[in-house]
Design a protein around this motif. Structure first.
Motif, PDB file in Angstrom:
ATOM      1  N   TRP A   1     -14.076   5.918  -2.550  1.00 24.90           N
ATOM      2  CA  TRP A   1     -13.617   7.280  -2.318  1.00 24.90           C
ATOM      3  C   TRP A   1     -14.038   8.156  -3.474  1.00 24.90           C
ATOM      4  O   TRP A   1     -13.918   7.765  -4.637  1.00 24.90           O
ATOM      5  N   ARG A   2     -14.570   9.315  -3.167  1.00 24.62           N
ATOM      6  CA  ARG A   2     -14.913  10.337  -4.147  1.00 24.62           C
ATOM      7  C   ARG A   2     -14.264  11.651  -3.736  1.00 24.62           C
ATOM      8  O   ARG A   2     -14.190  11.961  -2.543  1.00 24.62           O
ATOM      9  N   ALA A   3     -13.807  12.403  -4.714  1.00 23.68           N
ATOM     10  CA  ALA A   3     -13.093  13.643  -4.419  1.00 23.68           C
ATOM     11  C   ALA A   3     -13.963  14.629  -3.651  1.00 23.68           C
ATOM     12  O   ALA A   3     -13.462  15.386  -2.812  1.00 23.68           O
ATOM     13  N   ASP A   4     -15.273  14.644  -3.923  1.00 27.15           N
ATOM     14  CA  ASP A   4     -16.148  15.609  -3.267  1.00 27.15           C
ATOM     15  C   ASP A   4     -16.776  15.083  -1.980  1.00 27.15           C
ATOM     16  O   ASP A   4     -17.412  15.842  -1.251  1.00 27.15           O
TER      17      ASP A   4
ATOM     18  N   ASP B   1      -5.975  11.120   3.535  1.00 27.01           N
ATOM     19  CA  ASP B   1      -6.868  12.229   3.200  1.00 27.01           C
ATOM     20  C   ASP B   1      -6.962  12.458   1.704  1.00 27.01           C
ATOM     21  O   ASP B   1      -8.028  12.815   1.190  1.00 27.01           O
ATOM     22  N   ASP B   2      -5.855  12.259   0.983  1.00 30.39           N
ATOM     23  CA  ASP B   2      -5.858  12.500  -0.458  1.00 30.39           C
ATOM     24  C   ASP B   2      -5.246  11.308  -1.193  1.00 30.39           C
ATOM     25  O   ASP B   2      -4.039  11.244  -1.403  1.00 30.39           O
ATOM     26  N   PRO B   3      -6.087  10.336  -1.587  1.00 33.47           N
ATOM     27  CA  PRO B   3      -5.574   9.168  -2.338  1.00 33.47           C
ATOM     28  C   PRO B   3      -5.762   9.322  -3.847  1.00 33.47           C
ATOM     29  O   PRO B   3      -5.851   8.344  -4.563  1.00 33.47           O
ATOM     30  N   SER B   4      -5.849  10.573  -4.340  1.00 30.90           N
ATOM     31  CA  SER B   4      -6.172  10.796  -5.755  1.00 30.90           C
ATOM     32  C   SER B   4      -5.124  10.218  -6.699  1.00 30.90           C
ATOM     33  O   SER B   4      -5.424   9.948  -7.864  1.00 30.90           O
ATOM     34  N   ALA B   5      -3.884  10.030  -6.225  1.00 30.35           N
ATOM     35  CA  ALA B   5      -2.828   9.501  -7.104  1.00 30.35           C
ATOM     36  C   ALA B   5      -2.839   7.975  -7.175  1.00 30.35           C
ATOM     37  O   ALA B   5      -2.057   7.386  -7.920  1.00 30.35           O
TER      38      ALA B   5
ATOM     39  N   TRP C   1       0.857  -1.188   0.000  1.00 29.92           N
ATOM     40  CA  TRP C   1       0.000   0.000   0.000  1.00 29.92           C
ATOM     41  C   TRP C   1       0.895   1.241   0.000  1.00 29.92           C
ATOM     42  O   TRP C   1       1.806   1.362   0.825  1.00 29.92           O
ATOM     43  N   PRO C   2       0.712   2.183  -0.943  1.00 26.62           N
ATOM     44  CA  PRO C   2       1.679   3.283  -1.112  1.00 26.62           C
ATOM     45  C   PRO C   2       1.510   4.447  -0.140  1.00 26.62           C
ATOM     46  O   PRO C   2       2.160   5.470  -0.316  1.00 26.62           O
TER      47      PRO C   2
ATOM     48  N   ASN D   1     -12.475   6.999 -12.621  1.00 23.97           N
ATOM     49  CA  ASN D   1     -12.004   8.243 -13.211  1.00 23.97           C
ATOM     50  C   ASN D   1     -11.100   8.917 -12.181  1.00 23.97           C
ATOM     51  O   ASN D   1     -10.781   8.341 -11.139  1.00 23.97           O
ATOM     52  N   ALA D   2     -10.682  10.155 -12.467  1.00 27.63           N
ATOM     53  CA  ALA D   2      -9.723  10.832 -11.590  1.00 27.63           C
ATOM     54  C   ALA D   2     -10.300  11.159 -10.221  1.00 27.63           C
ATOM     55  O   ALA D   2      -9.551  11.397  -9.267  1.00 27.63           O
ATOM     56  N   GLU D   3     -11.626  11.150 -10.084  1.00 27.37           N
ATOM     57  CA  GLU D   3     -12.254  11.578  -8.834  1.00 27.37           C
ATOM     58  C   GLU D   3     -13.049  10.469  -8.150  1.00 27.37           C
ATOM     59  O   GLU D   3     -13.795  10.741  -7.210  1.00 27.37           O
TER      60      GLU D   3
END
Length: 471
Positions: A318-321, A260-264, A252-253, A294-296
């Motif tokens: 997980w969703r960005a919003d 909090d921010d797994p967008s990558a 797990w990276p 998708n990205a989000e």
């Protein structure tokens, strides 16, 4: 009567289950306690069998596809070698024609050289005669001397020309030797190319040759045969892409389970080691399958590798919003029955828990419901007097503590009775009553009799069943 059989041919255990009270196959009455979970296990086993068969078919299709690609590559190599051999033959023909022309020119040069030598010999003889004549005529004629000098000059020129012709002939011979060596090398290379082409053709199986889809020829292939292998959009996946088929699963990276921010985070398979905290209850050394849409937005399924009665897999997204969702636990035959637990109001253990102790048996459900029962208990504590309503009472300590005594509903059923003066009759008992204690741990039991039956010195045996909540 309805029945269902799980055939062994489709991954089942060959057993049959019915909805009646049959002692060997029935789920009715108490038969569900012994056969409900095995029946669920049979369904899961048949589903796993179907999944494995589908995976085997997919693997076979991929193998066939790879064989088709190999044949196309071999055909391309054969064509290139054939084209190169044809070009070599054409060049060899040109070289042979050039060599023949050089040989003819050399023969002409040799013939001219011979003629020049003969002429030079004749000139030499004539010059000798001229010298002799000149010696004789030297005193007589100056004109003959001048003529002789001119002849000598011409002879020198002829000799120089003869030498140049000889050098040119030697160069022509050297070039002819080189041309012959090059022609021989070309012929050998052409023979090797022919042998390679014949070997490749002999090794090729007609069944391995692929044809364009819709051509009507055997082994038609679709667009996948023209795709590149890689991880870009439109590529065919190679072994190890996104963690599939890799010998080592990527860790797990992130430092946290839910950053909090797994967008990558990319689509793939990852592993949580035992050093991670924050996984669902009972999970450790878990494997995660991430599916990015998708990205989000992406979702993740977690599979536990530990030995626990907790759920074996769980989903989260997980969703960005919106951030992370709550864990959604999946259940199977391995965790339906076990230890029922609750974490912050959310079920986190098994669905059903069943156990027994000295106070009776109970079945505990994940929704908070409890079924408790005791085979019998004696009511032998008297109250009242002869000639009036008389009661016997007793105390039942619950096998599992209740959450709120107001939720306890108790059923008391007559089993048998003993009297000092007579034989008990069920119709002589006016009522049975169970009154929960306010400590959430027990129920006070009562049995009342009409005043025409004395119960002094006797006891009533009853069976007990209660429904209440544990949370």
């Amino acid at each position: 009567m309805a029945e269902v059989t799980f055939p062994e041919a489709f991954g089942g255990d060959g057993k049959t289950y019915t909805d009646d009270a049959d002692p060997d196959t029935g789920l009715d009455d108490v038969g569900y306690q012994a056969r409900f979970v095995p029946a669920l296990a049979g369904s899961v086993a048949m589903a796993a069998y179907a999944k494995n068969r589908a995976a085997a078919a997919e693997e076979f299709a991929e193998t066939c596809q790879q064989l088709r690609e190999d044949v196309i590559e071999r055909q391309s190599d054969v064509r290139e070698k054939q084209q190169a051999a044809a070009a070599d033959r054409e060049q060899t023909g040109r070289d042979r024609a050039a060599t023949k022309a050089d040989a003819e020119a050399t023969a002409g040069d040799r013939q001219q050289t011979g003629e020049d030598r003969a002429a030079t010999k004749t000139d030499t003889e004539a010059t000798a005669g001229d010298r002799e004549q000149t010696g004789e005529d030297r005193a007589a004629t100056k004109a003959d001397a001048e003529a002789t000098a001119g002849d000598r000059e011409q002879t020198g020129k002829d000799r120089a020309a003869t030498k140049a012709d000889a050098e040119a002939t030697a160069a022509d011979r050297e070039q002819t030797g080189k041309d012959r060596a090059a022609t021989k090398a070309d012929a050998e290379a052409t023979a090797e190319d022919r042998q390679a082409a014949q070997t490749a053709a002999a090794q090729m199986d007609a069944d391995d040759i692929m044809h364009r889809k819709g051509s009507g020829l055997p082994n038609e292939v679709g667009t996948a045969a023209k795709r590149d292998v890689g991880t870009a959009s439109g590529n065919l996946m190679e072994v190890g892409a996104f963690g599939l088929g890799s010998k080592v699963v990527k860790n797990w990276p992130f430092e946290e389970v839910l950053p909090d921010d797994p967008s990558a985070l990319e689509t793939g398979i990852y592993r949580f080691t035992s050093s991670f905290s924050g996984l669902p209850d009972g999970y450790y050394n878990a494997t995660a399958l991430v599916r990015r849409y998708n990205a989000e937005w992406f979702s993740m399924t977690l599979y536990s590798e530990g030995n626990s009665d907790s759920a074996r897999s769980a989903n989260i997204s997980w969703r960005a919003d919106e951030g992370w969702s709550a864990w959604d636990i999946n259940y199977s035959s391995s965790n339906v029955v076990g230890t029922v637990r609750d974490t912050d109001g959310v079920p986190s253990g098994a669905i059903i828990e069943s156990d027994a102790n000295a106070n009776g048996r109970y079945t505990k459900f994940a929704d908070g419901t409890v079924f408790a029962w005791k085979e019998y208990i004696d009511l032998a504590e008297p109250s009242g007097s002869a000639g009036s309503t008389f009661t016997l009472s007793g105390l039942w300590i619950l096998p599992l503590i209740a959450h709120n005594y107001h939720d306890i509903v108790c059923t008391v059923t007559f089993d048998s009775a003993t009297y000092s003066a007579s034989v008990a009759r069920y119709e002589d008992i006016t009522y049975f009553r169970g009154v929960p204690g306010n400590n959430n741990t027990d129920v006070r039991l009562y049995a009342g009799a009409s005043d025409h039956r004395e119960l002094i010195g006797g006891a009533i045996r009853v069976r007990l069943f209660a429904v209440y909540t544990w949370k």
